[in-house]
Design an enzyme around this catalytic site. Sequence first.
Site, PDB file in Angstrom:
ATOM      1  N   GLU A   6     -56.869 122.190 -15.063  1.00  0.00           N
ATOM      2  CA  GLU A   6     -57.942 121.385 -15.671  1.00  0.00           C
ATOM      3  C   GLU A   6     -58.908 122.325 -16.388  1.00  0.00           C
ATOM      4  O   GLU A   6     -59.476 123.221 -15.769  1.00  0.00           O
ATOM      5  CB  GLU A   6     -58.667 120.580 -14.574  1.00  0.00           C
ATOM      6  CG  GLU A   6     -59.954 119.901 -14.997  1.00  0.00           C
ATOM      7  CD  GLU A   6     -59.775 118.928 -16.159  1.00  0.00           C
ATOM      8  OE1 GLU A   6     -58.948 118.015 -16.048  1.00  0.00           O
ATOM      9  OE2 GLU A   6     -60.463 119.110 -17.174  1.00  0.00           O
ATOM     10  N   ASP A  55     -55.109 112.364 -21.957  1.00  0.00           N
ATOM     11  CA  ASP A  55     -55.881 111.769 -23.070  1.00  0.00           C
ATOM     12  C   ASP A  55     -54.908 111.098 -24.046  1.00  0.00           C
ATOM     13  O   ASP A  55     -53.987 111.751 -24.545  1.00  0.00           O
ATOM     14  CB  ASP A  55     -56.694 112.855 -23.779  1.00  0.00           C
ATOM     15  CG  ASP A  55     -57.749 113.441 -22.847  1.00  0.00           C
ATOM     16  OD1 ASP A  55     -58.381 112.669 -22.103  1.00  0.00           O
ATOM     17  OD2 ASP A  55     -57.916 114.678 -22.841  1.00  0.00           O
ATOM     18  N   LYS A  59     -55.411 106.952 -32.013  1.00  0.00           N
ATOM     19  CA  LYS A  59     -55.233 106.852 -33.471  1.00  0.00           C
ATOM     20  C   LYS A  59     -53.990 107.634 -33.901  1.00  0.00           C
ATOM     21  O   LYS A  59     -53.781 108.764 -33.445  1.00  0.00           O
ATOM     22  CB  LYS A  59     -56.465 107.433 -34.190  1.00  0.00           C
ATOM     23  CG  LYS A  59     -57.674 106.547 -34.082  1.00  0.00           C
ATOM     24  CD  LYS A  59     -58.856 107.126 -34.811  1.00  0.00           C
ATOM     25  CE  LYS A  59     -60.088 106.277 -34.530  1.00  0.00           C
ATOM     26  NZ  LYS A  59     -61.320 106.971 -34.777  1.00  0.00           N
ATOM     27  N   ASP A  91     -52.044 104.233 -19.473  1.00  0.00           N
ATOM     28  CA  ASP A  91     -52.379 102.840 -19.772  1.00  0.00           C
ATOM     29  C   ASP A  91     -52.388 102.636 -21.282  1.00  0.00           C
ATOM     30  O   ASP A  91     -52.876 101.616 -21.765  1.00  0.00           O
ATOM     31  CB  ASP A  91     -53.722 102.429 -19.144  1.00  0.00           C
ATOM     32  CG  ASP A  91     -54.888 103.235 -19.666  1.00  0.00           C
ATOM     33  OD1 ASP A  91     -54.670 104.378 -20.136  1.00  0.00           O
ATOM     34  OD2 ASP A  91     -56.026 102.742 -19.611  1.00  0.00           O
TER      35      ASP A  91
HETATM   36  C1  LIG Z   1     -58.137 111.001 -19.240  1.00  0.00           C
HETATM   37  S1  LIG Z   1     -58.357 112.349 -18.145  1.00  0.00           S
HETATM   38  C2  LIG Z   1     -57.290 111.934 -16.779  1.00  0.00           C
HETATM   39  C3  LIG Z   1     -57.683 112.668 -15.533  1.00  0.00           C
HETATM   40  C4  LIG Z   1     -56.838 112.369 -14.276  1.00  0.00           C
HETATM   41  N1  LIG Z   1     -55.475 112.832 -14.453  1.00  0.00           N
HETATM   42  C5  LIG Z   1     -56.873 110.911 -13.891  1.00  0.00           C
HETATM   43  O1  LIG Z   1     -55.807 110.263 -13.927  1.00  0.00           O
HETATM   44  O2  LIG Z   1     -57.954 110.431 -13.550  1.00  0.00           O
HETATM   45  C6  LIG Z   1     -57.434 113.624 -18.969  1.00  0.00           C
HETATM   46  C7  LIG Z   1     -57.675 114.998 -18.366  1.00  0.00           C
HETATM   47  O3  LIG Z   1     -56.790 115.946 -18.982  1.00  0.00           O
HETATM   48  C8  LIG Z   1     -57.502 117.147 -19.170  1.00  0.00           C
HETATM   49  N2  LIG Z   1     -56.846 117.892 -20.269  1.00  0.00           N
HETATM   50  C9  LIG Z   1     -56.958 117.679 -21.600  1.00  0.00           C
HETATM   51  N3  LIG Z   1     -56.191 118.548 -22.283  1.00  0.00           N
HETATM   52  C10 LIG Z   1     -55.576 119.339 -21.362  1.00  0.00           C
HETATM   53  C11 LIG Z   1     -54.680 120.435 -21.447  1.00  0.00           C
HETATM   54  N4  LIG Z   1     -54.253 120.896 -22.622  1.00  0.00           N
HETATM   55  N5  LIG Z   1     -54.262 121.020 -20.294  1.00  0.00           N
HETATM   56  C12 LIG Z   1     -54.697 120.542 -19.091  1.00  0.00           C
HETATM   57  N6  LIG Z   1     -55.553 119.512 -18.943  1.00  0.00           N
HETATM   58  C13 LIG Z   1     -55.988 118.917 -20.071  1.00  0.00           C
HETATM   59  C14 LIG Z   1     -58.915 116.686 -19.496  1.00  0.00           C
HETATM   60  O4  LIG Z   1     -59.863 117.695 -19.246  1.00  0.00           O
HETATM   61  C15 LIG Z   1     -59.078 115.502 -18.554  1.00  0.00           C
HETATM   62  O5  LIG Z   1     -59.600 115.892 -17.303  1.00  0.00           O
END
Ligand SMILES: C[S@@+](CC[C@H](N)C(=O)[O-])C[C@H]1O[C@@H](n2cnc3c(N)ncnc32)[C@H](O)[C@@H]1O
Length: 146
Positions: A6, A55, A59, A91
Amino acid sequence: MVIGIEPFKNGLANTAYYCSTNKIKNIFLFPFIFQKFEKKFKNYCFDQCYIFFPDPWPKKRHHKRRLVNYQFLKSLISHCNSKGTIYFGSDNYDYFDDIKNKSKLLKKELKISVKSYKKTPTTITRYHAKALKLKNNINFLKIDKI
Ligand SMILES: C[S@@+](CC[C@H](N)C(=O)[O-])C[C@H]1O[C@@H](n2cnc3c(N)ncnc32)[C@H](O)[C@@H]1O
């Protein structure tokens, strides 16, 4: 040993707090993006990998920013131990469907099985809870190395 990857301090701090209050000692937190982990630990291998609610970048012009894509999956499967599993949950139906189709394509070159689920294989994560609250269409994929 569990490895949590993370890049953001808030997410790391929440995980560290949860582990310390629940006396979880077998977790290693890598405080950077996954791509950096891959570069640093070239020969890593795992039994289970959970990618939940990455994430979605909804778009179309931002789809290239999505963490999971064909190359990512192919590389991840190559680091998965035999009889290991990769779980993916989202989702965002477009993202889910794309990864499902890419996994099915990979079935032609790698020994894997691919199954879809509606129920989480683990506990409900933060973003899973948010999606439930919004009554979003939630889907999980299980990719088994066979
Ligand atoms: C929408 S959140 C989902 C968090 C968690 N997995 C959940 O289901 O509640 C997406 C997470 O992915 C992390 N993230 C984004 N790009 C990433 C990357 N390249 N490598 C690792 N984590 C990443 C973000 O910091 C964020 O905490």
